[in-house]
Design a protein around this motif. Structure first.
Motif, mmCIF file in Angstrom:
data_model
loop_
_atom_site.group_PDB
_atom_site.id
_atom_site.type_symbol
_atom_site.label_atom_id
_atom_site.label_comp_id
_atom_site.label_asym_id
_atom_site.label_seq_id
_atom_site.Cartn_x
_atom_site.Cartn_y
_atom_site.Cartn_z
ATOM 1 N N TRP A 31 2.729 7.183 5.065
ATOM 2 C CA TRP A 31 1.484 6.941 4.345
ATOM 3 C C TRP A 31 0.691 8.238 4.187
ATOM 4 C CZ3 TRP A 31 0.369 2.585 1.784
ATOM 5 C CH2 TRP A 31 -0.931 2.398 1.316
ATOM 6 N N LYS A 32 0.657 9.025 5.233
ATOM 7 C CA LYS A 32 -0.040 10.307 5.159
ATOM 8 C C LYS A 32 0.633 11.235 4.157
ATOM 9 C CE LYS A 32 -2.102 10.630 9.778
ATOM 10 N NZ LYS A 32 -2.074 11.387 11.052
ATOM 11 N N GLN A 33 1.942 11.313 4.244
ATOM 12 C CA GLN A 33 2.696 12.229 3.388
ATOM 13 C C GLN A 33 2.619 11.839 1.915
ATOM 14 O OE1 GLN A 33 6.878 12.414 4.321
ATOM 15 N NE2 GLN A 33 7.387 13.668 2.552
ATOM 16 N N CYS A 34 2.743 10.555 1.638
ATOM 17 C CA CYS A 34 2.961 10.130 0.247
ATOM 18 C C CYS A 34 1.742 9.554 -0.450
ATOM 19 C CB CYS A 34 4.115 9.131 0.197
ATOM 20 S SG CYS A 34 5.694 9.854 0.729
ATOM 21 N N THR A 35 0.684 9.183 0.318
ATOM 22 C CA THR A 35 -0.559 8.734 -0.322
ATOM 23 C C THR A 35 -1.738 9.634 0.017
ATOM 24 O OG1 THR A 35 -1.450 7.291 1.419
ATOM 25 C CG2 THR A 35 0.256 6.348 -0.026
ATOM 26 N N GLN A 74 0.644 12.153 -4.630
ATOM 27 C CA GLN A 74 -0.089 11.224 -3.774
ATOM 28 C C GLN A 74 -0.969 10.288 -4.596
ATOM 29 O OE1 GLN A 74 -1.996 14.015 -1.100
ATOM 30 N NE2 GLN A 74 -0.239 14.007 0.309
ATOM 31 N N SER A 75 -1.643 10.806 -5.590
ATOM 32 C CA SER A 75 -2.486 9.950 -6.424
ATOM 33 C C SER A 75 -1.628 9.001 -7.262
ATOM 34 C CB SER A 75 -3.385 10.792 -7.331
ATOM 35 O OG SER A 75 -2.602 11.603 -8.199
ATOM 36 N N GLY A 76 -0.471 9.485 -7.714
ATOM 37 C CA GLY A 76 0.437 8.637 -8.472
ATOM 38 C C GLY A 76 0.973 7.489 -7.632
ATOM 39 N N MET A 77 1.238 7.764 -6.363
ATOM 40 C CA MET A 77 1.719 6.714 -5.473
ATOM 41 C C MET A 77 0.633 5.667 -5.233
ATOM 42 S SD MET A 77 4.228 5.441 -3.794
ATOM 43 C CE MET A 77 5.430 6.760 -3.582
ATOM 44 N N VAL A 78 -0.594 6.112 -5.011
ATOM 45 C CA VAL A 78 -1.699 5.170 -4.811
ATOM 46 C C VAL A 78 -1.861 4.281 -6.041
ATOM 47 C CG1 VAL A 78 -4.208 4.992 -4.561
ATOM 48 C CG2 VAL A 78 -2.923 6.605 -3.145
ATOM 49 N N SER A 79 -1.751 4.867 -7.215
ATOM 50 C CA SER A 79 -1.880 4.087 -8.457
ATOM 51 C C SER A 79 -0.762 3.063 -8.579
ATOM 52 C CB SER A 79 -1.872 5.020 -9.669
ATOM 53 O OG SER A 79 -3.001 5.858 -9.667
ATOM 54 N N TRP A 80 0.457 3.464 -8.205
ATOM 55 C CA TRP A 80 1.590 2.532 -8.279
ATOM 56 C C TRP A 80 1.365 1.357 -7.327
ATOM 57 C CZ3 TRP A 80 5.145 -0.177 -5.664
ATOM 58 C CH2 TRP A 80 6.246 -0.662 -6.370
ATOM 59 N N ILE A 81 0.952 1.645 -6.103
ATOM 60 C CA ILE A 81 0.719 0.590 -5.116
ATOM 61 C C ILE A 81 -0.390 -0.349 -5.606
ATOM 62 C CG2 ILE A 81 -0.085 0.113 -2.772
ATOM 63 C CD1 ILE A 81 1.226 2.801 -1.955
ATOM 64 N N ARG A 82 -1.464 0.221 -6.130
ATOM 65 C CA ARG A 82 -2.571 -0.601 -6.630
ATOM 66 C C ARG A 82 -2.102 -1.518 -7.763
ATOM 67 N NH1 ARG A 82 -5.703 3.229 -7.963
ATOM 68 N NH2 ARG A 82 -6.908 3.317 -6.020
ATOM 69 N N LEU A 97 4.682 -6.039 0.669
ATOM 70 C CA LEU A 97 5.192 -4.872 -0.047
ATOM 71 C C LEU A 97 5.726 -3.889 0.974
ATOM 72 C CD1 LEU A 97 5.517 -3.060 -2.582
ATOM 73 C CD2 LEU A 97 3.182 -2.248 -2.136
ATOM 74 N N ASP A 98 7.024 -3.660 0.963
ATOM 75 C CA ASP A 98 7.664 -2.677 1.844
ATOM 76 C C ASP A 98 7.635 -1.331 1.122
ATOM 77 O OD1 ASP A 98 9.296 -1.119 3.422
ATOM 78 O OD2 ASP A 98 11.069 -2.389 3.233
ATOM 79 N N ILE A 99 6.723 -0.458 1.538
ATOM 80 C CA ILE A 99 6.570 0.841 0.891
ATOM 81 C C ILE A 99 6.750 1.916 1.961
ATOM 82 C CG2 ILE A 99 4.018 0.715 1.063
ATOM 83 C CD1 ILE A 99 5.858 2.195 -1.970
ATOM 84 N N GLU A 100 7.867 2.634 1.876
ATOM 85 C CA GLU A 100 8.250 3.584 2.922
ATOM 86 C C GLU A 100 9.187 4.633 2.336
ATOM 87 O OE1 GLU A 100 11.470 2.193 5.571
ATOM 88 O OE2 GLU A 100 11.022 0.158 4.830
ATOM 89 N N PRO A 118 -2.712 3.972 9.611
ATOM 90 C CA PRO A 118 -3.133 4.667 8.398
ATOM 91 C C PRO A 118 -4.638 4.510 8.184
ATOM 92 C CG PRO A 118 -1.216 3.277 7.978
ATOM 93 C CD PRO A 118 -1.718 2.923 9.330
ATOM 94 N N ALA A 119 -5.224 5.416 7.416
ATOM 95 C CA ALA A 119 -6.659 5.379 7.142
ATOM 96 C C ALA A 119 -7.035 4.079 6.447
ATOM 97 C CB ALA A 119 -7.054 6.568 6.274
ATOM 98 N N GLY A 120 -8.197 3.553 6.810
ATOM 99 C CA GLY A 120 -8.715 2.350 6.170
ATOM 100 C C GLY A 120 -8.501 1.085 6.964
ATOM 101 N N TRP A 121 -7.564 1.102 7.917
ATOM 102 C CA TRP A 121 -7.302 -0.076 8.738
ATOM 103 C C TRP A 121 -7.803 0.149 10.164
ATOM 104 C CZ3 TRP A 121 -3.449 1.138 5.035
ATOM 105 C CH2 TRP A 121 -3.165 0.118 4.111
ATOM 106 N N GLY A 122 -8.667 -0.735 10.626
ATOM 107 C CA GLY A 122 -9.158 -0.640 11.993
ATOM 108 C C GLY A 122 -8.250 -1.340 12.984
ATOM 109 N N PHE A 123 -7.362 -2.173 12.483
ATOM 110 C CA PHE A 123 -6.406 -2.886 13.339
ATOM 111 C C PHE A 123 -5.192 -3.250 12.498
ATOM 112 C CE2 PHE A 123 -9.171 -5.986 11.387
ATOM 113 C CZ PHE A 123 -8.318 -6.986 10.965
ATOM 114 N N HIS A 124 -4.097 -3.549 13.169
ATOM 115 C CA HIS A 124 -2.893 -4.005 12.470
ATOM 116 C C HIS A 124 -2.801 -5.509 12.580
ATOM 117 C CE1 HIS A 124 -1.515 -3.905 16.664
ATOM 118 N NE2 HIS A 124 -0.563 -4.765 16.290
ATOM 119 N N THR A 125 -2.136 -6.132 11.612
ATOM 120 C CA THR A 125 -1.888 -7.569 11.656
ATOM 121 C C THR A 125 -0.518 -7.852 12.258
ATOM 122 O OG1 THR A 125 -3.328 -7.984 9.765
ATOM 123 C CG2 THR A 125 -1.675 -9.673 10.258
#
Length: 277
Positions: free
Chosen positions: A211-215, A180-188, A164-167, A240-247
């Motif tokens: 991610w900071k600005q929009c979620t 921000q909450s609406g964006m999180v709901s859309w992504i979910r 998912l390319d979300i930017e 972004p918050a929640g990820w300890g590393f990138h893939t």
């Protein structure tokens, strides 16, 4: 009686100062218009691609040093690249690829078959990505459109889960007019639907500043969805918050060969492991 005929209309004459004032007033009015209202600045729908807003918002820095055996080189492509010479990329050391499949529920990449099948045929592990437009249709609708038009998954060891390319929104407001909450709901909504259709957790491609600005720097997806971070610099930087590393890390939009260039955070066997789920 003499007939009075109307003479030629008089032209309004402004002094040079008046002309300048009128021009400045027009410019001021233009600058008050939102970005989406300036037609010349808005690209054609369907042309968006991974990282389109990264340089504009985050800048373009240096590139990472090469030769790191613990990272595996990859590319991402869209219709902008047309028919890709995959054997050339393979010979340059590129071992995996993501191909744009869809955008919103209105666009399919016309070069998808050549790009998706061509990368597979030279030996690459490849996947498809979807450019999200949360202001046009629901997350579920776009996930279904994506899966139905190239974004599916199979356990063949050569197919990565969909991304998912979300930017930043290239067509209007950065956050697509969502809270921000609406964006999180859309992504979910998108992620849940994609997993229900394919059995896989989709990869999330994003940039930390967006991610900071929009979620609001939401941290709830890091435990299940692999992170593909966009940062054109010498390191991935803050995540972004929640990820300890990138893939995966998209480190430049101007690589030595076609497409945007990326590094997988691991050797080739880890790319295979992600493909296999």
């Amino acid at each position: 009686m003499p007939v009075h005929r109307p003479g030629p209309a008089r032209r309004s004459r402004l002094s040079p100062a008046g002309v300048l004032l009128a021009a400045l007033s027009a410019l001021a009015l233009l600058l008050t218009l939102p970005t989406a209202a300036r037609a010349d600045d808005v690209p054609e729908r369907g042309t968006a691609r991974l990282g389109q807003g990264v340089i504009e918002h985050d800048g373009q820095g240096g590139r990472p040093a090469g030769g790191d055996a613990t990272q595996t080189e990859g590319v991402d492509v869209s219709s902008h690249q047309g028919n890709v010479a995959w054997s050339t990329l393979w010979n340059s050391g590129v071992k995996w690829a993501y191909v744009k499949a869809t955008e919103g529920t209105y666009y399919k990449n016309p070069y998808f078959a050549q790009q998706y099948n061509g990368s597979y045929n030279v030996g690459m592990i490849r996947g498809a990505y979807h450019f999200a437009t949360p202001d046009t249709t629901s997350g579920a609708a776009q996930a279904n459109y994506f899966v139905d038009n190239g974004g599916g998954w199979s356990r063949d060891g050569k197919t990565l889960p969909g991304a998912l390319d979300i930017e930043w929104n290239p067509y209007g407001a950065a956050c697509f007019g969502k809270s921000q909450s609406g964006m999180v709901s859309w992504i979910r909504d998108f992620l849940n639907t994609y997993k229900a259709r394919t059995g896989r957790d989709a990869v999330i491609y994003t940039a930390t500043s967006w991610w900071k600005q929009c979620t609001g720097n939401y941290s709830g997806f890091g435990a299940s969805n692999p992170l593909w971070i966009a940062r054109y610099n010498t390191s991935p930087g803050e995540l972004p918050a929640g990820w300890g590393f990138h893939t995966m890390w998209q480190y430049t939009s101007s690589g030595p060969t076609v497409g945007d260039h990326n590094k997988f955070n691991g050797a080739l066997d880890r790319v295979v492991a992600l493909a296999n789920g």
